[in-house]
Scaffold this motif. Structure first.
Motif, short mmCIF file in Angstrom:
data_model
loop_
_atom_site.label_atom_id
_atom_site.label_comp_id
_atom_site.label_asym_id
_atom_site.label_seq_id
_atom_site.Cartn_x
_atom_site.Cartn_y
_atom_site.Cartn_z
N THR A 187 -1.40 4.32 -4.24
CA THR A 187 -1.48 5.61 -3.65
C THR A 187 -2.81 5.97 -3.45
N ASN A 223 -4.35 8.21 -4.97
CA ASN A 223 -4.54 9.64 -5.01
C ASN A 223 -4.47 9.87 -6.38
N ARG A 258 6.07 12.13 1.99
CA ARG A 258 5.07 11.45 1.43
C ARG A 258 5.25 11.47 -0.34
N HIS A 259 5.09 12.97 -0.41
CA HIS A 259 5.24 12.95 -1.97
C HIS A 259 6.49 12.72 -2.72
N SER A 266 -5.07 8.38 0.59
CA SER A 266 -5.21 9.59 -0.43
C SER A 266 -5.06 10.94 0.33
N SER A 296 0.93 -1.08 -0.08
CA SER A 296 -0.07 0.03 0.07
C SER A 296 0.88 1.29 0.05
N LEU A 297 0.46 2.17 -0.92
CA LEU A 297 1.36 3.33 -0.89
C LEU A 297 0.91 4.49 -0.13
N VAL A 347 6.87 8.97 -2.96
CA VAL A 347 6.00 8.40 -4.14
C VAL A 347 6.95 8.64 -5.36
N LYS A 355 5.15 1.84 3.56
CA LYS A 355 3.98 2.47 4.17
C LYS A 355 4.20 3.48 5.28
N LEU A 401 5.84 6.79 3.73
CA LEU A 401 4.93 7.47 3.24
C LEU A 401 3.81 7.95 3.85
N VAL A 423 0.97 2.90 -9.81
CA VAL A 423 1.34 3.94 -8.51
C VAL A 423 -0.06 4.71 -8.14
#
Lengths: 666, 666
Positions: free
Chosen positions: B456, B458, B427-428, B231, B227-228, B431, B358, B361, B452
């Motif tokens: 994510t 998102n 987090r960003h 959201s 899991s990335l 990713v 996890k 992120l 991705v």
């Protein structure tokens, strides 16, 4: 390495994305300006109902009149013609600059007039036209590098353009690419997929940046014209169960819609054939039809709104539901209600559809009855206006109906009193309703799922969305064929699905091939001109003139020549060698309009077809299974396939797209 | 309508999805059990370092030994062999039940031993094998309806299986389908796309349900093994600017990785050729190599962890950063630190990689130096173990490295002090780092972006992700070819990319075709057997025996026959008619291993090749542009293409996959 060709291809791809994004925003702004004007002028008082109807009818007349007079190809959503083009069928007058303008302004007026139509389909068409223009559809061709003039490049850019249009409309770059991929019939390689994603992302970004003003842009969110609400990780597993009734209803409504629409289309065609054959009559009738549809739509909504729908202005009710919409002055209208009230139904009707969908999916507390009325009326009037001369697509009205009906179901007593479902029910059921209707009508599948996914920004909804789509598609398929299939069939377009029909395994090429009309390689101008006058075929097998038997149909195949190239040779007395490279590629199906020969030179002058013919066309033998020939056709985007005999490579026949399409529906 | 065939196809599709989901969960549970055991046993005290290294080496020996002894095809990620199969090249021993078992347990052991390897690539391979088994790869074939025995169906289910494996690994159904679509070279129609989405969704749902326990499942969230993170709609537009350096670094590291890996692979091959030719030596050397790689990995991490990394246990620091991970007893380990401390680096190393990703992120406050060490060590050791006999994929370690390095960048002083970036930076950037590394190494594009995105959850990250991928891919392409391309080339697999190389427009079929070995339709057993012994071709053009010139190479083409069918005819003295229907389909490239003829009947008995040959193979003329032949090859999944002459349909040559691949790299 990166050559100049690659550079130019990427540059035009990027330009296409940005242009399409700008077109999307311009269309949305224009539409919203009309809607806002209408709302300000007629939203307050039911006494202005008549002038509102008049206003709407006037807009519809303008849009439909312009379409019928200037560019009949601009009517409707435009997705079927794009599909047809990408499938290898060139429908005339659908990619002209005139068509672009009519489509753009016509869509804005039609949607602005409150017709149950949306800008998404037209944006796909507009994007495809932009792609066509950028690669030589207009006069740019002199300045562009010559390699863009090949039909393969043109087709690629056309599908990229449609992907961009779709992406910009929904804020769904991946969905846009998948849509183009599902619809584009021919050779998609990884690089095109990748170019599509980049172009779509640029389209979405351009739309986003323009919409916020480039300086005002700080957050990357809410891309598309339609937003299906923010993300919400609390998706209960029960939603998977609710997917079944939602899909069922969507499938039934969708199947009914397609059948009813096909019936109406048949009636329209019958009346058109019988009653008015002259152009002024036709224009008048088509315009009147559109105006009538729009007038009825406005009348129906306002008449219901006049009698019902007044609700108190308050922020939140005792059970914690948000009535914030009642205080939103850019959304709620009074429409004859008391000072401390607003008219719910009129608000739902006068506001831009996108806003309504957003409010419903955000959980705004509308009453079940208002939502139900809205959904039913929008669905019924969609049937009335879609198919007239108005430009406009299906997506937005279907999502609107689905969200209304789903929201109405969520607001009904059962759900209101159930603790488990209450909080997210309206939002989730609204999304499922929209998905069910879309899947029930259109049956496009993977791209649809991805669009909704990207539109809602909520990957956790994926499983219920897939489940709903499965059910709706299955039920819809029991009741009718898919909408696009019916639409293409009703326009007599020989469309070939990518999927090989199962009965084609048991048929052979010999069963469908037609007797060919062959040309000899070294012939005379008069003989060639005679052949061109005698039949309307688009291409002719060329047989060798070296030796062999006297009967040309027994001589070995030397190549395939297109009608237009023979005509050009006859007309201009040139050997056509200079543009052979580009044109040769087009032989495989992307040939131009079948022009009748002009200024034909005839007489005994010798004519050598060698320089203009394709020397090694795709061929099959007569005992080839039809499924294999079909595969070759759809994968390579062919229009003509020469059938040769085993014994001596002589021409045994020709298979065309129409032959296969005929076999498909028999 | 829905026929029995359609029903069975859907039933097997659904079963495949569920089975693959279960396999994914089982693999993940087994791996996590090993990791948890290791963590509990060795995580507390640096004194056990030696036994930890021993434990890891033992596991590696087991996995690598089993692979080398029982199923060499199970080594590595398995994606290249699946790609090769779907491209039309059958690599032997990669789809057997033995291979399945070795791959499953070997991956669990290798990942459990702390090697820089992941289960995603193996899951794609396992899913493909499941698809192959379900359609007749094992003894089921007697009970299954016969239509599943066609090679087209088998290939379809193989690609569906790989889509399911991918989807279950990442919780990304759409990404899984796109991955299979980008890699599968042949005919993908809408229905297969749709079946793929349903199967992938079922795989993800099965994994989800099994993972939570079917009763405990209430919310549809966190599907995949990785899991990335959840959201987060606050994606600032500045991230688009950061995409450029991220992509740059990813592209450089990726290009370097591919080049270094190719070099190592060449060295391995050289040593293998020179030093050990006997089997026991080979097994020993490969096992020792794997154990050495794993041992070094463990040693490096633990040695660094021993000297650094102790941090105070506290929930939150004065600047509001979350140190919650220090109190998470299932994550943090002391590894020799004081009572009120935990060892940061050891925690990052002993925990399952998915958890680490996890936590990073989710914004857990790790120090920049620990993250940097972790990322660098993982990257270096990945180079060491990937390519040994251990089964395991690239995705997880690359995501791990990328997240670590991105997180380290976010924790570095510049970002820490910048107000604009602070909150979501870790987090960003994590990713983006993962995306950059993946794109830099693998260069798969659209599916990568979608994975991705789905991982994510998102969609607002889409534009930065696409921008990073563009940059990383561009930079990576400047430095080296893509990883899969290099891997396939190093295995000498004649892989054909879908994209037609641009220089093929200027070449002709005549330039690459080989002199054919033809058979006459009515021949004798001894003549046929002689031809089979004399050459190793996989297929033979059959010429007519009716009439015509004496020289067989001047007679017209009657069909194409596969080597194995001639061999079967000779061996069993049967006319082969009963399974001609299935086999005929296989003629286009999915033929089986080229068996040497057994029990060959020879002698003057007449032999009619008519019943076993394909009567109308695809043919081209010698003056056909090579690009057109290439297109035909990759789209239709051919292995042999007969070249005929214009004059008399006689056989002028044969083009094989190897001819085209040779031309590709020249």
């Amino acid at each position: 390495g990166y050559s100049g060709r690659t550079f130019w291809r990427w540059a035009v791809t990027a330009a296409l994305g940005i242009v399409t994004g700008c077109v999307a925003v311009a269309l949305s702004q224009l539409t919203n300006a009309i809607v806002a004007h209408r709302r300000a002028r007629f939203g307050g008082d039911p006494g202005t109902m008549r002038s509102c109807i008049l206003f709407d009818c006037l807009l519809a007349c303008l849009a439909a009149g312009a379409t019928t007079l200037l560019a009949p190809g601009a009517a409707g959503s435009g997705i079927p013609v794009v599909k047809a083009y990408l499938n290898g069928v060139r429908v005339r007058g659908c990619l002209s600059p005139k068509c672009f303008l009519v489509k753009f302004f016509g869509t804005a007026m039609a949607v602005g007039a409150g017709a149950s139509l949306g800008p998404e389909g037209p944006l796909v068409h507009l994007g495809a036209m932009a792609g066509s223009f950028l690669t030589g559809g207009v006069r740019l061709r002199q300045t562009m590098p010559s390699f863009f003039r090949t039909d393969i490049d043109r087709r690629d850019f056309l599908s990229l353009g449609s992907a961009c249009g779709f992406a910009a409309a929904f804020g769904a770059p991946v969905g846009g690419v998948l849509f183009a991929l599902e619809e584009a019939s021919s050779f998609w390689d990884d690089k095109l997929l990748w170019r599509g994603l980049v172009a779509s992302s640029l389209a979405v970004f351009a739309a986003l940046a323009l919409d916020h003003g480039i300086i005002g842009l700080t957050k990357l969110s809410h891309y598309g014209l339609i937003s299906l609400g923010g993300s919400d990780p609390n998706v209960s597993v029960e939603l998977l169960v609710l997917a079944i009734p939602a899909g069922l209803v969507g499938g039934i409504l969708g199947g009914f819609f397609v059948r009813a629409w096909a019936l109406l289309e048949r009636i329209r065609r019958l009346i058109a054939e019988r009653s008015y054959s002259s152009r002024p009559w036709r224009v008048g009738a088509r315009t009147a039809e559109a105006a009538f549809g729009v007038g009825i739509t406005t009348l129906a909504f306002l008449a219901v709104a006049k009698t019902t729908g007044c609700v108190q202005i308050h922020e939140e009710d005792s059970e914690g539901r948000s009535h914030a919409w009642t205080t939103d002055s850019s959304f709620a209208v009074r429409f004859g209600c008391d000072d401390d009230e607003v008219n719910e139904l009129a608000s739902l009707w006068f506001a831009p559809r996108e806003n309504v969908i957003k409010k419903i999916l955000a959980g705004g507390a509308f009453s079940a009855s208002s939502l139900f009325y809205c959904g039913c009326l929008a669905f019924a009037t969609l049937l009335l206006v879609f198919g007239t001369a108005l430009p406009g697509g299906l997506f937005l009205p279907l999502i609107y109906c689905g969200a209304c009906l789903g929201g109405a179901a969520a607001r009904s007593t059962k759900f209101e009193n159930s603790k488990r479902f209450q909080a997210p029910a309206q939002r989730h059921l609204g999304v499922l309703g929209a998905v069910a209707l879309l899947a029930g009508v259109q049956r496009t599948t993977v791209s649809l799922v991805v669009i909704v996914l990207e539109g809602t920004g909520n990957v956790h909804m994926l499983l219920p969305i897939v489940a709903t789509t499965v059910v709706a598609r299955f039920v819809g398929n029991l009741l009718s064929r898919g909408f696009y299939e019916v639409a293409l069939h009703s326009k007599n377009i020989p469309f070939l699905e990518k999927h090989v029909p199962s009965n084609f395994d048991r048929k052979f090429v010999a069963d469908v091939m037609k007797v060919p009309v062959v040309l000899t390689r070294l012939t005379t101008a008069s003989a060639a001109s005679e052949v061109l006058h005698a039949c309307s075929h688009g291409a002719f097998p060329v047989v060798s003139s070296d030796e062999g038997p006297e009967d040309p149909s027994k001589r070995p195949l030397a190549g395939l020549v297109l009608r237009e190239h023979v005509a050009a040779l006859l007309a201009h007395r040139r050997d056509g060698r200079d543009d052979r490279r580009d044109r040769a590629l087009s032989s495989a199906g992307w040939d131009g309009p079948q022009t009748p020969p002009r200024r034909l030179a005839s007489g005994p002058q010798p004519l050598d077809l060698g320089p203009v013919m394709v020397r090694s066309p795709y061929v099959v033998y007569a005992d080839c299974p039809l499924s294999r020939a079909y595969r070759l056709f759809v994968t390579m985007g062919l229009r003509h396939l020469v059938v040769v005999s085993h014994e001596d490579n002589s021409v045994a026949g020709v298979v065309t797209r129409a032959d296969l399409a005929g076999c498909l529906h028999s």
